[in-house]
Structure formats: C-alpha cells, structure tokens
Write a protein that holds these residues in place. Structure first.
Motif, PDB file in Angstrom:
ATOM      1  N   THR A 199       0.805  -1.027  -0.031  1.00  0.00           N
ATOM      2  CA  THR A 199      -0.077   0.026   0.035  1.00  0.00           C
ATOM      3  C   THR A 199       0.815   1.297   0.282  1.00  0.00           C
ATOM      4  O   THR A 199       2.049   1.248   0.645  1.00  0.00           O
ATOM      5  CB  THR A 199      -0.914   0.201   1.289  1.00  0.00           C
ATOM      6  N   ASP A 200       0.337   2.296  -0.596  1.00  0.00           N
ATOM      7  CA  ASP A 200       1.032   3.437  -0.718  1.00  0.00           C
ATOM      8  C   ASP A 200       1.044   4.516   0.599  1.00  0.00           C
ATOM      9  O   ASP A 200       0.290   3.857   1.589  1.00  0.00           O
ATOM     10  CB  ASP A 200       0.974   4.382  -1.798  1.00  0.00           C
ATOM     11  N   MET A 201       1.426   5.619   0.547  1.00  0.00           N
ATOM     12  CA  MET A 201       1.577   6.396   1.848  1.00  0.00           C
ATOM     13  C   MET A 201      -0.105   6.874   2.160  1.00  0.00           C
ATOM     14  O   MET A 201      -0.319   7.328   3.222  1.00  0.00           O
ATOM     15  CB  MET A 201       2.341   7.556   1.811  1.00  0.00           C
ATOM     16  N   GLY A 202      -0.829   6.806   1.108  1.00  0.00           N
ATOM     17  CA  GLY A 202      -2.163   7.127   1.334  1.00  0.00           C
ATOM     18  C   GLY A 202      -3.123   5.773   1.871  1.00  0.00           C
ATOM     19  O   GLY A 202      -4.135   5.982   1.897  1.00  0.00           O
ATOM     20  N   GLY A 203      -2.483   4.612   2.051  1.00  0.00           N
ATOM     21  CA  GLY A 203      -3.356   3.621   2.508  1.00  0.00           C
ATOM     22  C   GLY A 203      -3.784   2.785   1.381  1.00  0.00           C
ATOM     23  O   GLY A 203      -4.715   1.838   1.604  1.00  0.00           O
ATOM     24  N   GLU A 204      -3.629   3.074   0.310  1.00  0.00           N
ATOM     25  CA  GLU A 204      -4.240   2.440  -1.033  1.00  0.00           C
ATOM     26  C   GLU A 204      -3.292   1.326  -1.482  1.00  0.00           C
ATOM     27  O   GLU A 204      -2.104   1.575  -1.763  1.00  0.00           O
ATOM     28  CB  GLU A 204      -4.640   3.434  -2.315  1.00  0.00           C
ATOM     29  N   GLN A 205      -3.867   0.268  -1.797  1.00  0.00           N
ATOM     30  CA  GLN A 205      -3.360  -0.970  -2.207  1.00  0.00           C
ATOM     31  C   GLN A 205      -2.676  -0.873  -3.778  1.00  0.00           C
ATOM     32  O   GLN A 205      -3.359  -0.465  -4.573  1.00  0.00           O
ATOM     33  CB  GLN A 205      -3.917  -2.091  -2.319  1.00  0.00           C
ATOM     34  N   VAL A 206      -1.497  -0.919  -4.101  1.00  0.00           N
ATOM     35  CA  VAL A 206      -1.081  -0.606  -5.259  1.00  0.00           C
ATOM     36  C   VAL A 206      -0.488  -1.842  -6.117  1.00  0.00           C
ATOM     37  O   VAL A 206      -0.429  -1.997  -7.355  1.00  0.00           O
ATOM     38  CB  VAL A 206       0.352   0.308  -5.412  1.00  0.00           C
ATOM     39  N   CYS A 207      -0.361  -2.953  -5.078  1.00  0.00           N
ATOM     40  CA  CYS A 207      -0.108  -4.269  -5.925  1.00  0.00           C
ATOM     41  C   CYS A 207      -0.317  -5.258  -5.074  1.00  0.00           C
ATOM     42  O   CYS A 207      -0.120  -5.272  -3.808  1.00  0.00           O
ATOM     43  CB  CYS A 207       1.274  -4.302  -6.517  1.00  0.00           C
ATOM     44  N   ALA A 208      -0.313  -6.495  -5.362  1.00  0.00           N
ATOM     45  CA  ALA A 208      -0.476  -7.656  -4.664  1.00  0.00           C
ATOM     46  C   ALA A 208      -0.029  -8.959  -5.321  1.00  0.00           C
ATOM     47  O   ALA A 208      -0.342  -9.094  -6.439  1.00  0.00           O
ATOM     48  CB  ALA A 208      -1.888  -7.933  -4.243  1.00  0.00           C
ATOM     49  N   PHE A 209       0.844  -9.948  -4.777  1.00  0.00           N
ATOM     50  CA  PHE A 209       1.033 -10.997  -5.379  1.00  0.00           C
ATOM     51  C   PHE A 209       1.888 -11.953  -4.516  1.00  0.00           C
ATOM     52  O   PHE A 209       1.661 -11.858  -3.443  1.00  0.00           O
ATOM     53  CB  PHE A 209       2.581 -10.558  -6.544  1.00  0.00           C
ATOM     54  N   ASN A 210       2.180 -13.320  -5.087  1.00  0.00           N
ATOM     55  CA  ASN A 210       2.675 -14.150  -4.389  1.00  0.00           C
ATOM     56  C   ASN A 210       4.219 -14.466  -4.647  1.00  0.00           C
ATOM     57  O   ASN A 210       4.520 -14.239  -5.657  1.00  0.00           O
ATOM     58  CB  ASN A 210       1.907 -15.686  -4.491  1.00  0.00           C
ATOM     59  N   MET A 211       4.971 -14.973  -3.613  1.00  0.00           N
ATOM     60  CA  MET A 211       6.537 -15.300  -3.844  1.00  0.00           C
ATOM     61  C   MET A 211       6.648 -16.565  -3.060  1.00  0.00           C
ATOM     62  O   MET A 211       6.082 -17.003  -2.276  1.00  0.00           O
ATOM     63  CB  MET A 211       7.189 -14.059  -3.384  1.00  0.00           C
ATOM     64  N   MET A 212       7.589 -17.413  -3.569  1.00  0.00           N
ATOM     65  CA  MET A 212       8.073 -18.196  -2.744  1.00  0.00           C
ATOM     66  C   MET A 212       8.788 -17.773  -1.375  1.00  0.00           C
ATOM     67  O   MET A 212       9.254 -16.678  -1.356  1.00  0.00           O
ATOM     68  CB  MET A 212       9.322 -19.043  -3.481  1.00  0.00           C
ATOM     69  N   ASP A 213       8.790 -18.669  -0.523  1.00  0.00           N
ATOM     70  CA  ASP A 213       9.253 -18.162   1.148  1.00  0.00           C
ATOM     71  C   ASP A 213      10.806 -17.863   1.028  1.00  0.00           C
ATOM     72  O   ASP A 213      11.300 -17.260   1.762  1.00  0.00           O
ATOM     73  CB  ASP A 213       8.868 -19.076   2.049  1.00  0.00           C
ATOM     74  N   SER A 214      11.497 -18.390   0.007  1.00  0.00           N
ATOM     75  CA  SER A 214      12.794 -18.156  -0.132  1.00  0.00           C
ATOM     76  C   SER A 214      13.271 -16.956  -0.908  1.00  0.00           C
ATOM     77  O   SER A 214      14.560 -16.819  -1.063  1.00  0.00           O
ATOM     78  CB  SER A 214      13.517 -19.476  -1.022  1.00  0.00           C
ATOM     79  N   ALA A 215      12.323 -16.262  -1.214  1.00  0.00           N
ATOM     80  CA  ALA A 215      12.676 -15.082  -2.168  1.00  0.00           C
ATOM     81  C   ALA A 215      13.364 -13.810  -1.334  1.00  0.00           C
ATOM     82  O   ALA A 215      13.222 -13.924  -0.081  1.00  0.00           O
ATOM     83  CB  ALA A 215      11.127 -14.516  -2.478  1.00  0.00           C
ATOM     84  N   LYS A 216      14.336 -13.181  -2.011  1.00  0.00           N
ATOM     85  CA  LYS A 216      15.131 -12.256  -1.321  1.00  0.00           C
ATOM     86  C   LYS A 216      14.439 -11.019  -1.596  1.00  0.00           C
ATOM     87  O   LYS A 216      13.569 -10.798  -2.511  1.00  0.00           O
ATOM     88  CB  LYS A 216      16.401 -12.326  -1.855  1.00  0.00           C
ATOM     89  N   LEU A 217      14.999  -9.826  -0.982  1.00  0.00           N
ATOM     90  CA  LEU A 217      14.519  -8.543  -1.155  1.00  0.00           C
ATOM     91  C   LEU A 217      14.689  -8.005  -2.618  1.00  0.00           C
ATOM     92  O   LEU A 217      13.713  -7.508  -3.234  1.00  0.00           O
ATOM     93  CB  LEU A 217      15.180  -7.597  -0.332  1.00  0.00           C
TER      94      LEU A 217
END
Length: 258
Positions: A199-217
C-alpha cells in the motif's frame, strides 16, 4: 563541549534575532539563525531547548481549563509560530530530527482518543514545513503519524476546515513528498509461499502477488517495479510495524512467528 564564551555569544545573537522577529516569517528567522558564523546544531542546542520550553508552556496554557478565550487564541498563535520555526530550524540542520519527533508526539500523544483540535492543526502546520524532508529520511514515522491523524480525525467532531487540512496533508504526502516511492508491505506465509500486498502512503493498495518463501528482497523489488505504474528508481519498503524489510522474506516471517 561548547566553550562558555562561544555559548554566551550564540545566546546573545539568538536573543537579538528573536527581539527583531516581528514581521518576519519563521523561515526568515531560521535563515538568520543559520547565518550565524560557523554555528552548529550542538552549539544551537541550548537555544533549541529554550524554544521547546516555550512550546511546552503554550501547550500548558491551551490545556488549562482556566485559560480564557483571548489567552487561548494568543497561545494558539504562539504555538503555531513556534512549531513552524522549529520546523524551519530542522530544515537548516540546527534542530535534530528527535526534536521534531518529540513535538509531534507531544501534539498527538499515544492513544485512540481524539486530541484537541488545535493539536491537529499544529501538527498540520509542522508537517507542511518538514514533511518533504522527513519523507527522505524517516518515511516509516511519517506514514504512521499521518495515518494516525487521518484515523483520529475520522472519529472526531472536528470542523470542516480541520478535516480538509488533514486530507490535504494526506494528499500532499502521496503526490508531492515522493522523491522515492514509499510502500508499506504486508506479507503472510501461506503453505509454501508468501502472499504480499503493498500500500502507498495514502493507504491504497498498489499491488498484490505471491512469492516463494525463499525469495530475497531484490526479487520483491523487481516484482513490485514490474507491477506498479511509473516505478521510481528508488523504493523504500517498510513493514506495517515500521521496520525496514530484511533481505530474506521467508526467514523474516518465520522469525516473527517464533
């Protein structure tokens, strides 16, 4: 340690500046302080403490049930001028960021109860001055504070003007205080993967997705950049708690649950 004669000279010059403050803006006063030869934040600290004491005194007057209406009006004007002066002094590096944090915390103390309306207005005045600078170095604190202002205002009986000013502050934080994209990350372990929403600084969701738990930053940053429009080159990702996101997402979530 500041030498006694140097400290005395700084205080003397500060008093001269303050005595001739009438008709000058807070920004002009801060620039005059900054023009004192070789003045550092450490040397200015006694003056900053005196200004904060003046802020405290005005708050006490406004909080007192025995203060008359006329005195309250004067105290509100002094308080607004004091917080904007401290804000401009922060911008010229004569006041530390911890002082700004302290002022904001005093204006809007912890708790869910709505603060007095003048406290919200003073917070607005201060953040209009320093918000863009805090967005650069203290995004998590800024996001949390503005979010709290919005939440408290929504539950209050504040006047229309105050509500508009808080909404204006929220809008500015989204549209103008963005030398970098600041996203709050919510990540949840589900089976063998991580569900991520931003979510951005206004609290609005800008994206959503799934990743493997081994994912890095870096994987997360790449994914976010691929999903948002007009991505900034620099992303600041913070957890809902305000902590910066560590490099291994899965390990971070496991640590939180243990």
């Amino acid at each position: 340690m500041v030498a006694a004669d140097r400290l005395a000279d700084i205080v003397r010059q500060a008093l001269i500046i303050l005595r001739h403050a009438k008709g000058k803006t807070s920004r002009q006063l801060a620039e005059e302080f900054a023009s004192v030869e070789l003045l550092t934040a450490e040397e200015f600290e006694p003056v900053a403490r005196a200004l904060v004491r003046s802020f405290d005194g005005s708050l006490r007057i406004l909080d007192s049930p025995t203060t008359c209406k006329a005195e309250k009006a004067r105290a509100e004007r002094r308080l607004t001028r004091m917080v904007t002066l401290l804000g401009h002094l922060y911008l010229v590096t004569l006041v530390a960021r911890k002082v700004i944090h302290r002022i904001l915390a005093d204006l809007i103390p912890p708790g869910d109860g709505p603060p007095a309306e003048f406290r919200v207005l003073c917070s607005h005045s201060l953040l209009k001055v320093v918000g863009h600078a805090l967005a650069d170095v203290d995004a998590s604190h800024l996001v949390a504070f503005i979010g709290k202002l919005v939440e408290l205002t929504a539950k209050s009986s504040f006047g229309v003007l105050t509500r508009l000013l808080v909404e204006e502050l929220r809008e500015i934080s989204i549209t103008s205080w963005r030398p970098r994209m600041v996203l709050t990350v919510r990540a949840e372990m589900v089976a063998s993967h991580v569900e991520v929403s931003c979510t951005d600084m206004g609290g609005e969701q800008v994206c959503a997705f799934n990743m493997m738990d081994s994912a890095k930053l870096p994987d997360l940053v790449t994914e976010v950049k691929g999903q948002i429009l007009n991505p900034f080159e620099v992303l600041t990702l913070i957890l809902e708690t305000g902590a910066f996101l560590p490099h291994d997402i899965g390990d971070m979530l496991r640590d939180l649950h243990e």
